[in-house]
Design a protein around this motif. Sequence first.
Motif, PDB file in Angstrom:
ATOM      1  N   TYR B  25      39.002  13.005  76.946  1.00  0.00           N
ATOM      2  CA  TYR B  25      40.400  12.679  76.626  1.00  0.00           C
ATOM      3  C   TYR B  25      40.436  11.224  76.181  1.00  0.00           C
ATOM      4  CZ  TYR B  25      40.873  10.372  81.182  1.00  0.00           C
ATOM      5  OH  TYR B  25      40.729   9.553  82.246  1.00  0.00           O
ATOM      6  N   GLY B  26      41.584  10.754  75.742  1.00  0.00           N
ATOM      7  CA  GLY B  26      41.712   9.453  75.087  1.00  0.00           C
ATOM      8  C   GLY B  26      40.825   8.351  75.639  1.00  0.00           C
ATOM      9  N   VAL B  27      40.998   8.049  76.936  1.00  0.00           N
ATOM     10  CA  VAL B  27      40.317   6.885  77.474  1.00  0.00           C
ATOM     11  C   VAL B  27      38.804   7.086  77.514  1.00  0.00           C
ATOM     12  CG1 VAL B  27      40.144   5.367  79.463  1.00  0.00           C
ATOM     13  CG2 VAL B  27      42.358   6.276  78.792  1.00  0.00           C
ATOM     14  N   LYS B  30      37.264   6.801  74.087  1.00  0.00           N
ATOM     15  CA  LYS B  30      37.246   5.401  73.692  1.00  0.00           C
ATOM     16  C   LYS B  30      36.073   4.662  74.369  1.00  0.00           C
ATOM     17  CE  LYS B  30      40.231   1.474  74.783  1.00  0.00           C
ATOM     18  NZ  LYS B  30      40.102   0.374  73.837  1.00  0.00           N
ATOM     19  N   THR B  42      40.455   1.102  68.836  1.00  0.00           N
ATOM     20  CA  THR B  42      41.839   0.975  69.315  1.00  0.00           C
ATOM     21  C   THR B  42      42.399   2.367  69.552  1.00  0.00           C
ATOM     22  OG1 THR B  42      42.826   1.101  67.128  1.00  0.00           O
ATOM     23  CG2 THR B  42      42.190  -1.085  67.888  1.00  0.00           C
ATOM     24  N   ILE B  43      43.331   2.400  70.508  1.00  0.00           N
ATOM     25  CA  ILE B  43      43.966   3.682  70.837  1.00  0.00           C
ATOM     26  C   ILE B  43      44.615   4.286  69.605  1.00  0.00           C
ATOM     27  CG2 ILE B  43      45.849   4.730  72.120  1.00  0.00           C
ATOM     28  CD1 ILE B  43      44.317   4.047  74.278  1.00  0.00           C
ATOM     29  N   GLY B  44      45.254   3.405  68.822  1.00  0.00           N
ATOM     30  CA  GLY B  44      45.967   3.889  67.642  1.00  0.00           C
ATOM     31  C   GLY B  44      45.044   4.635  66.707  1.00  0.00           C
ATOM     32  N   ALA B  45      43.904   3.994  66.359  1.00  0.00           N
ATOM     33  CA  ALA B  45      42.978   4.614  65.420  1.00  0.00           C
ATOM     34  C   ALA B  45      42.433   5.912  65.995  1.00  0.00           C
ATOM     35  CB  ALA B  45      41.846   3.651  65.107  1.00  0.00           C
ATOM     36  N   GLN B  47      43.736   7.870  68.318  1.00  0.00           N
ATOM     37  CA  GLN B  47      44.732   8.934  68.453  1.00  0.00           C
ATOM     38  C   GLN B  47      44.964   9.665  67.132  1.00  0.00           C
ATOM     39  OE1 GLN B  47      46.331  10.499  70.767  1.00  0.00           O
ATOM     40  NE2 GLN B  47      45.632   9.344  72.555  1.00  0.00           N
ATOM     41  N   ILE B  48      45.120   8.894  66.041  1.00  0.00           N
ATOM     42  CA  ILE B  48      45.383   9.620  64.799  1.00  0.00           C
ATOM     43  C   ILE B  48      44.190  10.470  64.417  1.00  0.00           C
ATOM     44  CG2 ILE B  48      46.660   9.320  62.663  1.00  0.00           C
ATOM     45  CD1 ILE B  48      46.281   6.541  62.625  1.00  0.00           C
ATOM     46  N   ARG B  51      44.214  13.626  66.360  1.00  0.00           N
ATOM     47  CA  ARG B  51      45.258  14.552  65.897  1.00  0.00           C
ATOM     48  C   ARG B  51      44.896  15.162  64.551  1.00  0.00           C
ATOM     49  NH1 ARG B  51      48.270  14.919  70.617  1.00  0.00           N
ATOM     50  NH2 ARG B  51      48.226  12.844  71.528  1.00  0.00           N
ATOM     51  N   PRO B  74      50.173  13.391  81.903  1.00  0.00           N
ATOM     52  CA  PRO B  74      49.035  14.312  81.856  1.00  0.00           C
ATOM     53  C   PRO B  74      47.928  13.784  80.958  1.00  0.00           C
ATOM     54  CG  PRO B  74      50.791  15.091  80.435  1.00  0.00           C
ATOM     55  CD  PRO B  74      51.335  13.898  81.158  1.00  0.00           C
ATOM     56  N   LEU B  76      45.184  14.732  78.036  1.00  0.00           N
ATOM     57  CA  LEU B  76      45.069  15.752  77.011  1.00  0.00           C
ATOM     58  C   LEU B  76      43.576  15.874  76.676  1.00  0.00           C
ATOM     59  CD1 LEU B  76      47.001  17.531  75.272  1.00  0.00           C
ATOM     60  CD2 LEU B  76      46.659  15.874  73.444  1.00  0.00           C
TER      61      LEU B  76
END
Lengths: 885, 110
Positions: B25-27, B30, B42-45, B47-48, B51, B74, B76
């Motif tokens: 998941y995200g973290v 990363k 970066t989270i931004g880069a 995340q897109i 998606r 939650p 993801l």
Amino acid sequence: MKRPAPPKFLLRWLKSFCKPSYHADIEGDLHELYDRYVTSYGVARANLLLFKDVLLLFRPGIIKPIFQKHPIYSNTMIMKDVQFAFRALLRNKLIAGINTVGLSIGISACLIIFLIAHHELTYDKFQRDGDRIFRVYSKYEGPSARVNRGVPTGIASVLQSDFTGIEALTQFHVYGAKVAVPGGLSGLKHFDFYHNIIFAGPEYFDVFNYYQWLAGSKQHALKSPHQVVLTESRAKIYFGELPLPDYLGKEIYYSDSLKVVVAGVVADIEENTDFNFTDFISYSTTQNSWLKEQYQEDVWDGTTSATQLFIKLNALTTADKIMQQMPHVASVYKERNQNSEWSNSPQLQPLSDLHFNQDLGVFDSSRSIPEKSTLYVLMAIAILLLTIAVINFVNLETAQASRRAKEVGVRKVLGSSRGKLVGHFLIETFLLTFFSLVLSTLITVLAMGMFSEFMPPDLKFDPTEPSVLTFLGGCLVVVTFLAGLYPAASLSAYSPARALKNLSMANNSGSRSAMIRKGLTVFQFGFAYSLIVATLVISQQINFMLDKDLGYATTGIVYFHTPWNEPQGKRDVLSNKIEQIEGIDLFSVHQSPPTSSSSMSSVLEFDNGKELLKNQVFIKVGDTSYLRLYNIQLVAGRNVQPVDSIKEYIINETYLKTLGFSDPRDVIGKAIKDATIVGVMKDFHSKSLHTRIEPMLFRFGVKNSSCVGIRFPMEKVSSIAPVMNKVEAAWKEVYPDEKFKYTFLEESIQKFYENEQRVGLLARTATGIAIIVSCLGLFGLSSFTVVQRTKEIGIRKALGATANNILILLSRDFVSLVIVAFIISAPFAWLAADWWLDEFAYRIDVAWWVYVVAGLGSLGVAVVAISSRTVGAAHANPVDSLRNE
Amino acid sequence: MKRIQLGEFEEIVLLTVGVLHGNAYGVTIKDEIEARLNREVTIGALQITLRRLEAKGFLKSRTGESTESRRGRPKLFFEITAYGKKALDYTKESRDELWKSLPKLVLKLK
């Protein structure tokens, strides 16, 4: 220990832009990272890092779209929206009608005022480098301070030779003359007396360089005497349609004997301009013809307002830099002017001020100068009128809320978002505003015909002009949002459950929208009430001014001016002829009637033994019948003798008091310079009632007196036409070429108050509109209430309430609103009335009953508007209202 | 078959999701990229990219449990789909193909 939480605003910001479906887990990730940042770097650094993260999340792909597509409510339904909006409007024809009428009246008022303001404010805006063009005018200090739009002719050369920073300079004389061209049966074709003629040098076209040369050229025209440049339209009037170069070399006669040759043709100026000159005669003509006496060069003693001096500054110079050099001109003036009492320090007037300066005027006194403050008041009134129309809309829409609540509920249940609903309501408003706009252009065309005296004469209404289109477009957007946004927001806010269960709270009198509605109604009626007060006050003041005893007789007196440029002898012949006409009571030759717009004054010294009194004294000059003709009473002393050689004065009571005398008999025989005071006359108003009565004297003199006043016997006032025909016949014998035009003294006095009359008409119109629109709103509200409360009324009646009870019940709310409006706005109305009346030296005191009458008036109109619906409801049979369910 | 195209960062993210197998998941993604490749993400880069990969069908996601440090939000979790695997294979193959056809000489010159 509690873990530090990330700053709320960052999370809120994220939520505001992030796609909702992404939001939860991204926020979770951020929380997790934040905790880690805090443990490794501390809170401050962690906040900064988190800010960076959120900032980097602000990118396409994560930002939610502005208009969210809904699966079943997509943009393809926009036509459906329009259709629904139509249906909603048609469903409630009465309210839609009221709104359309109100809005279109409001928009028309705005449109007309916009046209006027736009017209006036764009004067000479097209001039190239207009911000660098200035008029030099005279400002005199001395026994009295005054300004003159002209300058002594000597100033131009000083500016030219000694000043720095001036790019171009032009001096011109404004002239008016009869025009003739060779041709016709008698050898000359005569035209009317034309104004707009100037004597100007070629520099004129350097300062004002927007002229397009159709024939001839700036370099060669106007260089030598006896040349003239014409505008194209004027050339056509003089010589008919010709190929442009053919106009050159044609001859024109001005004032019968000034022969000049056409040296150029320039295009007419299409834009709004005060520089509407049509004939430019070369400046040097004045010095090479009989005009030389009238237009002397290098004069310092006298100033004529026809001598205009314009300068164009260098691009790098400011007006301040020129003004710093002005003391030099003032010192030259001191040196060269014979009369040591006066000093003249010339000033600069920006071109943009030219059209609006009341003190200076434009080029001749015949043009009426629009007041900027009047324009602003007009704009304010127009905006307020539109506001009350918008208020109607807001009130009627929110009042209907319970009806629309069901619709909102159903739409929300079917998945409509709030934004979509707002859009839906706005489309409705937009349609309505659009209809109003179309209607208002029609109203504007009609109204501009009806109020043509308000309009600048050359004002046209062309809906396809860009400025007008922009205004209409702006109006459409602004009105749509102003009128639509609040109702749309409040209607779309209902939660579907409450709306469908019909728990809508819109019509409880305590709800917020009801309070706003009440406030807005109070505002409407407060405005209408203030306008009623204004109308009453203005008409009272006008009547007061027209009825006020001016201190002399005005009825049955006509006067006319003999041509000033004709020899004196001719006027004497005319006097003799008039003397023999029967039916004339008395006639008198003088310079001006007692009250006139032109005045003559002089500073006189009087030695009362202790000190020398210097006063500005107005002077009336006429023959011995002057006082008798106008029935000006002598308080003491005798009339003047009809001899030029003996100087005799009759002073008025104000001058008497200024000189320190109380008994008029004491002053008889005293001397003012070389003249003797032989009488004291009663005060009379020599100017409009805006100004106080000032010191004045009357002396004998018929030499330069061109005005002839005729008094008719009281009993024959109604049949003066035959007598005036005889006077005209006599005139034609003496002055065969001149038109005979006479004026009733009473008419000319009324003309002083034309401005006030116009303001009065304006106030009446605005009042009418405000009342109609406000009452339309009230009518709509009350009819809506009646429909809503039909059942209640039925039950009340069934339980024994009388029709009167019902009437009071239904009207009470509205009437109390109108009364509140009256109480709140009365002080404002009083202040405004007082401010307006302060302009007059002689003014009425507004009686208290004016406010009460205005209040009762607005109340009465409101009651009529309400009762047209409530009376019917109160008398309805309860059976009808209760039977159907 | 539709042409499969993976950007450089997309490929890295896709591979990392595979590496983390079930705990992606995200973290964690990363962290993994930052640790292995020594580059900042970066989270931004991230995340897109996640998606976008999901929208293309290379990844699928499911909402998972939360932890105290997430304050109830939650997780993801992402997982590679069969199509995603195919895409990785295809990418690798096409690279290998290119490597193979590279003349030895060129490499030596380096």
